[in-house]
Design an enzyme around this catalytic site. Sequence first.
Site, short mmCIF file in Angstrom:
data_model
loop_
_atom_site.label_atom_id
_atom_site.label_comp_id
_atom_site.label_asym_id
_atom_site.label_seq_id
_atom_site.Cartn_x
_atom_site.Cartn_y
_atom_site.Cartn_z
N ASP A 160 -10.60 9.94 -0.21
CA ASP A 160 -10.54 9.43 -1.58
C ASP A 160 -9.55 8.27 -1.73
OD1 ASP A 160 -12.33 11.38 -2.03
OD2 ASP A 160 -11.10 12.58 -3.41
N ASP B 63 -1.54 14.93 -6.59
CA ASP B 63 -1.86 14.94 -5.17
C ASP B 63 -0.59 14.76 -4.34
OD1 ASP B 63 -1.26 12.31 -5.57
OD2 ASP B 63 -3.19 11.51 -4.92
N ASP C 14 2.49 -27.66 8.05
CA ASP C 14 2.21 -28.21 6.72
C ASP C 14 3.47 -28.81 6.11
OD1 ASP C 14 -0.32 -27.11 6.98
OD2 ASP C 14 0.23 -25.26 5.94
N HIS D 84 -8.29 2.99 5.28
CA HIS D 84 -7.67 4.31 5.45
C HIS D 84 -8.71 5.43 5.27
CE1 HIS D 84 -3.70 2.66 5.63
NE2 HIS D 84 -3.68 2.25 4.38
N CYS E 238 0.85 -1.19 0.00
CA CYS E 238 0.00 0.00 0.00
C CYS E 238 0.88 1.24 0.00
CB CYS E 238 -0.88 -0.02 1.24
SG CYS E 238 -1.76 1.52 1.52
N HIS F 161 -2.04 1.82 9.35
CA HIS F 161 -1.52 0.46 9.18
C HIS F 161 -1.40 -0.25 10.51
CE1 HIS F 161 0.13 1.43 4.98
NE2 HIS F 161 -1.03 0.81 4.91
N HIS G 214 -8.66 -2.76 1.78
CA HIS G 214 -7.59 -2.20 2.60
C HIS G 214 -7.60 -0.67 2.53
CE1 HIS G 214 -3.40 -1.85 4.19
NE2 HIS G 214 -3.41 -0.77 3.42
N GLU G 215 -7.64 -0.13 1.32
CA GLU G 215 -7.61 1.33 1.17
C GLU G 215 -8.81 1.99 1.84
OE1 GLU G 215 -4.97 2.78 0.26
OE2 GLU G 215 -4.02 0.93 -0.45
ZN LIG Z 1 -3.35 9.72 -5.49
ZN LIG Z 2 -2.46 0.92 3.53
#
Ligand SMILES: [Zn+2]
Ligand SMILES: [Zn+2]
Length: 470
Positions: free
Chosen positions: A192, A168, A288, A220, A90, A226, A216-217
């Site tokens: 976003d 950004d 295993d 945030h 990420c 995290h 996952h995002e």
């Molecule tokens: Zn961006």
């Molecule tokens: Zn992340």
Amino acid sequence: MPTLTVLLLLWAIGSYSFPATSDTHKQDVDMVQNYLQKYYNLERGTSRSGEQKSSDLVAEKLKQMQKFFGLKVTGKPDAETLNVMKQPRCGVPDVAQFKSTPRSFQWERTHLTYRITNYTPDLPKKDVDHMIEKAFELWSNVSVLTFTKVFEGEADILISFYWRDHRDNSPFDGPGGGLAHAFLPGKEIGGDIHFDEEETWTNDFRNYNLYYVAAHELGHSLGINHIHDIGSLMYPAYIYYGDIQLSQKDIKAINALYGPKITNKPKEPQVTKEPQVPQACDTKLTFDAVTKVSRDLFFFKNRFFLRTDDSQQEVDFNGISLFWPLVGAGVDAAYEIAIRNEVFFFRGSKYWAFNGDQPKYGYPRDIHSSFGFPGKVKKIDAAVHQEETGKTYFFVANKYWRYDEYKKSMDTGYPKAIIRDFPGIGKKVDAVFQNDGFFYFFCGTRQYQFDPKTKRILSLLKTNSWFNCK
Ligand SMILES: [Zn+2]
Ligand SMILES: [Zn+2]
Ligand SMILES: *[C@@H]1O[C@H](CO)[C@@H](O)[C@H](O)[C@H]1NC(C)=O
């Protein structure tokens, strides 16, 4: 695409220190700088006069990163650390950007809107819609939050696919590396989610699964940072196993911000299935596969592995796919032919070979055509190579086969019953490895040290006898 070249580098012992000399070392130094700047807040552009201070800072940040990923904390860019840095992850930093303001970011409303502003050409539009919807559902299922999709105009969470610089201040880096990023709750860009369009997005196990990254995002976007726990969705590395679930830590994090889901039903016992990270000192631990690779022992369990070395440090499980993406979903059996520097991993009817630190060309192969197993053998339970004889033993249910690595053929007269030639270890084997001429069999929660010459059990051990457990 991350490749398997990272494989045995992990045990290609040794580390080197700054300053580097060769070109590859220069590249590594740049990568380390870059990684620490991006994810650990290392300051950019330190002056020449501040060189000592700057290398201290790098070491400090390296330690922080190593600690986060459960690596040996050396403060040096050793081979293992470099490998983890090369893995897809990420794009959001692992440490908070603004230390001085330790406030938490959260939405002031529990009902939020989202809009998908553009689509990736990698997938049908309806697949993208469906995966994004599921990602929202994953979080709304465990919290008071509710989400509505809108098709035009303003929305709290805008979801987009972008290339490189997209204004950004967080340009994407092309294939691999940072896969996506998201902004903590807030106005305008806050909340976003941006995906790197130079990745190939999929709806299956191939890199990279969009639902997994989106879920996952979105964590945030809702205000979660995290989490230092390999079993959590909010762990920063891409470790896709096929089954996407929130861990108790993920749920705790979202509930700390917005409160738990209110239900009228009486409180039932928690049934959320935690993606189980094995505990090294759990007395019920089973494996295993286990194999020796050069001097270290590698223990495999689900999508995790644990390595012991002679440092006697505390050991911890790590994600297989962090190091070996192709076999990341787990292995059934593994063995090493030390004199050829070869290691083999088996899963289902497929197997992979590695030579030194390189994946061998032409794999995966099929166990039926390569070794001559009959079609009814669907997987190998355990495998071990015996140096002195050049034979490899394969254990399948209550039988075993013996393969000659020099003649490249199965010995005649096999399979035979395990209880016949390995008396006392039981009918079925989970894992086995060879050390100093002895076989160590793992059967359930027991481990047997076995002498193949005398066909006798020498000792009965716990499965975790190789770890530093009290
Ligand atoms: Zn961006
Ligand atoms: Zn992340
Ligand atoms: C959310 O909960 C419902 C009902 O329990 C379930 O059917 C669904 O699969 C869950 N969604 C996700 C994405 O886990």
